[in-house]
Write an enzyme that holds these catalytic residues in place. Structure first.
Site, PDB file in Angstrom:
ATOM      1  N   TYR A   8      -6.673  -8.224  10.485  1.00 55.20           N
ATOM      2  CA  TYR A   8      -5.139  -7.491  10.373  1.00 55.20           C
ATOM      3  C   TYR A   8      -5.680  -6.298  11.548  1.00 55.20           C
ATOM      4  CZ  TYR A   8      -4.330 -10.334   6.752  1.00 55.20           C
ATOM      5  OH  TYR A   8      -4.817 -11.491   5.248  1.00 55.20           O
ATOM      6  N   ASP A   9      -4.457  -5.834  11.842  1.00 54.42           N
ATOM      7  CA  ASP A   9      -4.306  -4.462  12.186  1.00 54.42           C
ATOM      8  C   ASP A   9      -3.456  -3.992  11.359  1.00 54.42           C
ATOM      9  OD1 ASP A   9      -3.698  -2.487  14.166  1.00 54.42           O
ATOM     10  OD2 ASP A   9      -1.625  -2.957  13.930  1.00 54.42           O
ATOM     11  N   LEU A  10      -3.461  -2.692  11.024  1.00 59.18           N
ATOM     12  CA  LEU A  10      -2.619  -1.983  10.482  1.00 59.18           C
ATOM     13  C   LEU A  10      -1.166  -1.990  10.127  1.00 59.18           C
ATOM     14  CD1 LEU A  10      -2.985  -1.413   7.035  1.00 59.18           C
ATOM     15  CD2 LEU A  10      -3.995   1.015   7.752  1.00 59.18           C
ATOM     16  N   ASP A  11      -1.070  -0.794  11.175  1.00 59.65           N
ATOM     17  CA  ASP A  11       0.145  -0.410  11.594  1.00 59.65           C
ATOM     18  C   ASP A  11       0.691  -1.150  11.973  1.00 59.65           C
ATOM     19  OD1 ASP A  11      -1.025   2.124  10.806  1.00 59.65           O
ATOM     20  OD2 ASP A  11      -1.844   3.529  12.277  1.00 59.65           O
TER      21      ASP A  11
END
Length: 220
Positions: A8-11
């Protein structure tokens, strides 16, 4: 399970840091480049590594601008960051089903950890790859490949979930299937980068990964 490994990317993907990021940029730009840039200018370059973004605005002041951004961002982080709907619920179900999960982010590790811990999401992640862990950040494939190495997984086993073209390009270059999230600020743009899947609700990820209905909390 069709995808036993999920990155996953976070932001903009798991947590809503959009206003945090935009506010931090506008504060920094007003201090170092007063009157020259707007919110629209910030939106245009979101997703790239921070130093690269600052060089776009002012190459001579970029290093100092990064420092200003970091200080302001950390000072208002917990006040402005929000969790997207159903994220924690879905991550917990994936974790209980045995999925291996990791964060692949172009942000500093310190701030990634702040965001995850703010909503108790850190407990679901086995690994984390942040800016500086590889020689090149997304959209290069290096960060995804390092995450796979840490998880002892192949590209064919993995899925990359993100909200920007940098996530989708990195996934494609790493040979990993991708998911574009419909709550991205850049959603209309993402379609042209040919994500493997598009979701409008985090719950849809369970069907893509092929988590059994009984684990999802539904009857067979």
């Amino acid at each position: 399970m069709h995808y036993p490994v999920i990155l996953y990317d976070l932001d903009g993907t798991l947590i809503d840091t959009n206003e945090l990021i935009i506010t931090s940029f506008l504060f920094t730009l007003e201090k170092h480049c007063p009157g020259r840039y707007t919110r629209e200018d910030v939106l245009r370059i979101m997703g790239k590594p921070l130093l690269e973004q600052m060089k776009y605005f002012d190459e001579d002041q970029a290093q100092e601008m990064v420092k200003t951004y970091h200080q302001h961002n950390e000072s208002v982080h917990d006040e402005l960051v929000r969790e997207f709907p159903k994220v924690r619920e879905v991550l917990e179900k994936l974790y209980k089903a045995g999925a291996q999960m990791a964060i692949v982010s172009n942000k500093r590790r310190k701030v990634v950890e702040m965001g995850l811990k703010r909503f108790g999401l850190d407990q679901f992640m086995q690994e984390m790859v942040c800016v500086g862990d590889t020689s090149q950040a997304k959209p290069a494939p290096d960060m995804i490949l390092l995450a796979l190495e840490k998880l002892k997984a192949s590209p064919e086993q993995a899925l990359m979930v993100g909200d920007s073209r940098y996530d989708l390009l990195a996934a494609e270059r790493a040979g990993v299937d991708s998911v574009a999230v419909g709550w991205s600020l850049h959603f209309d743009e993402l379609k042209s980068y040919r994500p493997t899947y598009i979701i409008q609700d985090m719950q849809e990820l369970l069907d893509i990964v092929e988590i059994p209905k009984v684990v999802q909390g539904e009857s067979e």
